[in-house]
Write a protein that holds these residues in place. Structure first.
Motif, PDB file in Angstrom:
ATOM      1  N   THR A  96       0.854  -1.197   0.000  1.00 33.44           N
ATOM      2  CA  THR A  96       0.000   0.000   0.000  1.00 33.44           C
ATOM      3  C   THR A  96       0.886   1.242   0.000  1.00 33.44           C
ATOM      4  O   THR A  96       0.755   2.107  -0.854  1.00 33.44           O
ATOM      5  CB  THR A  96      -0.897   0.020   1.266  1.00 33.44           C
ATOM      6  N   LYS A 153      -6.857   9.690  -2.952  1.00 30.72           N
ATOM      7  CA  LYS A 153      -6.668   8.369  -3.587  1.00 30.72           C
ATOM      8  C   LYS A 153      -6.089   7.389  -2.585  1.00 30.72           C
ATOM      9  O   LYS A 153      -6.514   6.237  -2.492  1.00 30.72           O
ATOM     10  CB  LYS A 153      -5.693   8.494  -4.770  1.00 30.72           C
ATOM     11  N   THR A 154      -5.091   7.853  -1.836  1.00 31.45           N
ATOM     12  CA  THR A 154      -4.444   6.964  -0.852  1.00 31.45           C
ATOM     13  C   THR A 154      -5.423   6.608   0.259  1.00 31.45           C
ATOM     14  O   THR A 154      -5.513   5.441   0.669  1.00 31.45           O
ATOM     15  CB  THR A 154      -3.186   7.648  -0.256  1.00 31.45           C
ATOM     16  N   GLU A 199      -7.849   3.984  -0.846  1.00 30.74           N
ATOM     17  CA  GLU A 199      -7.183   2.673  -0.907  1.00 30.74           C
ATOM     18  C   GLU A 199      -7.036   2.081   0.501  1.00 30.74           C
ATOM     19  O   GLU A 199      -7.314   0.902   0.728  1.00 30.74           O
ATOM     20  CB  GLU A 199      -5.805   2.886  -1.558  1.00 30.74           C
ATOM     21  N   GLU A 221     -10.421   1.017   1.966  1.00 28.82           N
ATOM     22  CA  GLU A 221     -10.860  -0.263   1.378  1.00 28.82           C
ATOM     23  C   GLU A 221     -10.106  -1.420   2.012  1.00 28.82           C
ATOM     24  O   GLU A 221     -10.681  -2.431   2.379  1.00 28.82           O
ATOM     25  CB  GLU A 221     -10.635  -0.248  -0.134  1.00 28.82           C
ATOM     26  N   LYS A 222      -8.796  -1.238   2.171  1.00 27.35           N
ATOM     27  CA  LYS A 222      -7.964  -2.335   2.689  1.00 27.35           C
ATOM     28  C   LYS A 222      -8.341  -2.699   4.121  1.00 27.35           C
ATOM     29  O   LYS A 222      -8.336  -3.869   4.488  1.00 27.35           O
ATOM     30  CB  LYS A 222      -6.494  -1.963   2.598  1.00 27.35           C
TER      31      LYS A 222
END
Ligand code: TYM
Length: 333
Positions: free
Chosen positions: A173, A319-320, A323, A326-327
């Protein structure tokens, strides 16, 4: 942003007037790196609240820091010069990463120990978790390289550990960032007490040079700088910390090696050397001060930069965050 270039992130706290240590340890390198990297240079205002701030002063110093970034040659079209509090993702990621950081790790941070001693009446939670916010600043932009002075190295190492820990649990990530620490100016020391760091929070004004100090003040402070016993201008941190610090300063502002400095001043006296260092620093800072005075007088221009770049930084940061959310298992639309 050029997708082929690596990413740099660094930040400075608008918590006081900046010193020659901030300039040589960090700011000067920001400018040198701006053509080869995609650079995010942040005014980390949220960090300053770990010690009490006067709100009006904090706002003024945030503008002053942006004006200084520009005065030091950072091109606002090449670098994302922005304010931390304008991008809420820093605080959001900080919460998440705090859950992946151990109390033991935070307790070992030397800056926490130092600051808790200096502000014994206000050892707040922010002071303790501050390195997590710093890790978030860096990791949010998938940063490859972080230009810093050596005093921030321990925080950077923590950021690396947090990134690796998160990646091990959830898969790749974060980029694990590398520090970029200058050789001669990693730690500019106090002029009167060369065994401690030059710091903007020092109470003795003769200990530091401010980037905005006028030339006569700079000369006076260098003339008064503590030197060591003996008379040779040679580098020896343990036995001659005062002279070694002056050698580092002279070498840094002139882009010379320590050996070249020692050669130039072979056989010269301490007094002559101190005047030469003072003049070199005053000459370096003079054009910066002139540009600074122009920028700080134009708040509308500074606001324009902050506003435009908040959008650019937010786009990348969101964006990060998406991500990461979601993770970890949040529902993301
Ligand atoms: P700060 O605001 O205390 O200092 C800003 C930068 O100046 C460097 N520095 C020095 N370098 C050499 N000699 C000195 N005497 C000296 N004093 C200060 C610092 O190492 C730093 O690079 N936590 C950071 C700000 C921060 C940050 C970040 C930095 C927040 N988030 C993310 C990099 C990446 C701090 O308090 O720096």
């Amino acid at each position: 942003m050029d997708p082929n270039k690596k990413i740099i992130f660094s930040g400075i706290q608008p918590s006081g007037s900046l010193t020659l240590g901030n300039y040589l340890g960090a700011l000067r390198n920001f400018g040198k790196l701006q053509d080869s990297y995609n650079c995010y240079y942040c005014v980390v205002d949220m960090h300053t609240l770990t010690v009490r701030q006067n709100p009006a002063d904090l706002r003024e110093r945030s503008y002053a820091l942006l004006a200084l970034y520009l005065a030091c040659g950072l091109d606002p079209d090449k670098n994302v010069l922005f304010m931390q509090s304008h991008v809420p993702c820093h605080a959001e990621l900080s919460w998440i990463l705090g859950c992946y950081t151990y109390i033991g790790e935070l307790s070992r941070m030397t800056q926490f120990k130092d600051k808790s001693q200096r502000h014994a009446d206000n050892i707040n939670g922010g002071l303790f978790t501050y390195p997590v916010l710093m890790a978030s600043d860096i990791l949010l932009y998938k940063t490859d390289l972080v230009p810093i002075g050596v005093d921030q190295k321990q925080h950077l190492e923590l950021a690396r550990n947090i990134a690796e820990r998160f990646n091990n649990i959830y898969g790749d990530t974060f980029v694990v960032p590398e520090p970029f620490i200058p050789q001669n100016s990693a730690k500019i020391m106090s002029l009167q007490e060369p065994d401690k760091k030059m710091s903007k929070s020092d109470t003795n004004v003769n200990n530091f040079i401010l980037i905005t100090d006028p030339a006569d003040v700079i000369m006076k402070k260098f003339k008064r700088a503590v030197t060591d016993s003996g008379c040779e201008i040679v580098y020896n941190e343990a036995e001659k910390p005062g002279i070694s610090n002056l050698i580092n300063i002279y070498a840094s502002v002139n882009d010379m090696s320590r050996e070249e400095v020692m050669k130039e001043f072979e056989g010269k006296r301490y007094g002559d050397f101190k005047i030469a260092v003072g003049s070199a620093v005053a000459e370096t800072l003079d054009p910066i001060q002139k540009r600074y005075n122009e920028y700080i007088a134009d708040k509308a221009y500074l606001d324009g930069i902050f506003k435009k770049n908040a959008g650019i930084a937010r786009e990348h940061a969101e964006k990060t965050i998406k991500e990461v959310y979601e993770k970890v298992g949040f529902i993301v639309y």
